[in-house]
Design an enzyme around this catalytic site. Sequence first.
Site, mmCIF file in Angstrom:
data_model
loop_
_atom_site.group_PDB
_atom_site.id
_atom_site.type_symbol
_atom_site.label_atom_id
_atom_site.label_comp_id
_atom_site.label_asym_id
_atom_site.label_seq_id
_atom_site.Cartn_x
_atom_site.Cartn_y
_atom_site.Cartn_z
ATOM 1 N N ILE A 1 12.820 3.575 10.676
ATOM 2 C CA ILE A 1 12.891 3.452 12.131
ATOM 3 C C ILE A 1 12.540 2.039 12.566
ATOM 4 O O ILE A 1 13.190 1.459 13.445
ATOM 5 C CB ILE A 1 11.957 4.489 12.776
ATOM 6 C CG1 ILE A 1 12.478 5.901 12.502
ATOM 7 C CG2 ILE A 1 11.811 4.252 14.283
ATOM 8 C CD1 ILE A 1 11.470 7.003 12.750
ATOM 9 N N ASP A 2 11.525 1.470 11.960
ATOM 10 C CA ASP A 2 11.084 0.123 12.295
ATOM 11 C C ASP A 2 12.177 -0.899 11.989
ATOM 12 O O ASP A 2 12.512 -1.756 12.813
ATOM 13 C CB ASP A 2 9.823 -0.199 11.490
ATOM 14 C CG ASP A 2 8.868 -1.116 12.217
ATOM 15 O OD1 ASP A 2 9.089 -1.396 13.405
ATOM 16 O OD2 ASP A 2 7.886 -1.555 11.597
#
Length: 687
Positions: free
Chosen positions: A410-411
């Site tokens: 996600i990052d």
Amino acid sequence: MGATVRAGTTAVRALGTIAGAGTDTDMDAAPESDSGAAALREAAERAAGRSVAHLLARQDAEGWWKGDLETNVTMDAEDLMLRQFLGVQDRTVTRAAARHIRSGQLPDGPWATFHGGPGDLSATVEAYVALRLAGDAPDEPHMARAAAWIRERGGIAATRVFTRIWLALFGWWKWDDLPELPPELIFLPPWFPLNIYDFGCWARQTIVPLTIVSAERPVHPAPFALDELHTDPAHPVPPRRSAPVTTWDGVFRRLDRALRAYRRIAPRRLRRAAMNAAARWIVERQENDGCWGGIQPPAVYSLIALRLLGYDLGHPVMRAGLESLDRFAVWRPDGSRMVEACQSPVWDTGLAVIALADAGVRPDHPALVRAADWLLGEEIVRPGDWAVRRPGLTPGGWAFEFHNDTYPDIDDTAEVILALRRVLHPDPAQVEAAVRRGARWTAGMQSSCGGWGAFDADNTGTLPNRLPFCDFGEVIDPPSADVTAHVLEMLAYEGKARHPRARRAVDWLLDHQEDSGAWFGRWGVNYVYGTGSVVPALVAAGLPVSHPAIRRAAGWLRSVQNEDGGWGEDLRSYRDRSRAGRGTSTASQTAWALLALLAGGERDSEAVARGIGWLVERQREDGSWDEPEFTGTGFPWDFSLNYHLYRQVFPLTALGRYVNGETGAAVLPGAAASGAPAVRAAAGTGR
């Protein structure tokens, strides 16, 4: 300062009252000398130019950037133990690994897990064993010092479970004295407590193969004894006091006893079926390059587990797995060999594009277009383990490594989108489609509390952390301030700052601000990283710089600025909050603080002037910065990282935003088309 740029020192001295280090001047005050401010700006421009040239020269011909990812010697030690266990030793590799391990030993005998850190017992035991496998004799001075240090701290019995598992593989520790880890875990449904999807993906990938190892309990003949590492070789396992049943320790000790009893009566067909199911799970998750999840530890345990189930070393799965481990090795000019725990090309490339664009490199520059092409080729469009919790979500996004289609990050996805929006690509429709898929997937991975974890949604159960064998670090993936901030910032760029998901993220971040005004940093060290991530995101999402949360954060950063003008934070702040924001100034942490202050409206403040001056003064003649300190985080305190590219990309980003202003001049063509702000805003710091 030998290799640093002298012009920077001259510019900083010209500031006069701006620098004011060690004085009682008002830290909010604007610089009093226009000529000094102009000199600093010119020095910053020159420093940014040198840094741009340095970074462009480091780009791979395929378009990506990658810096070394340094961890600690347990990676190298376990690599040698794996080769010993499988019988695939290589004399050249062994010598090179031993050279690297020896180079990290502290004067009094142990090995630390980060630069400047204290000796670590488990790391020291593993390093000692690896050196003995490499031929170092126990009576050599460096080995004797290490053994004495180990005995003084409780010997092998006091090490973590994972160290003792490695020793059990060779008969140096008894399997009966390790916690049970039954392979039948693979059959627990996702709604049942302690099923494999209750663990973070990194722990899940490690635990599944270890259930096979635990069931098989192999013992490879040890080439030597390790009596010198026990406090009492005749009684290597000291008695443990009984834990009350009312404590979690007491509960899980009794559960472990029950599992030991089950082991004796476990139906053979069920156990064999469980191990076969675990093996299928492992093989299905092997990546195209042979690794597992793009990280070293699961690969090591997966190879051992499959070997125990009869996979010969010539099997394609085994052969590819062993070859992938060689690609994690960094060979140094001195002939030493360091094993990376993982590799970070997607992450590094996204951060490099952001840094170059924010420093003024034109959006259609060939280097940025090549990077965008490579990133577009790395997009993941198939489901992974994340779909267990989000079964209806359409795939999209990016992972951290070269090959890791099972676990998009996600990052990374948020940062890659921010990077792609800075590039004027010849095929804007391709960029737009990839960005939309990634943004939709990222938004859908929001946890129910409003924040985002790194790999999974709602991976917040606390039971896994309490299990006896989970003493190697964080094993769950709850939302963190830094990841949530990067996603929020990306959503703001995509014109969704008012979307309910973004507003919930803002509320989550405001709720998680520390009393000091800082934010905790999960994936970077620590409060400086968290604060450097959150402030730009909140401002991008629409919070005015006058908002109390922004002012408190800026005040905290000013309060922890070092006398030399930089910022630094030691990893000990993960255990001792009184050390938050305290440590030797580093290039990356100084940049993180500057990114927050610049986003928070402090561009003309003394604190920013001193921070920019620190970066200018410490830059080397080739445009780079030194940074032996570890500023990255794998598991808070337990597993620390030194991203070798952090010291280049973040200072350049900070210098670029200082010179060009927070809105800059680079139009985001794709973002404008999608309704996002047409001009660049504060862009966060990345993991």
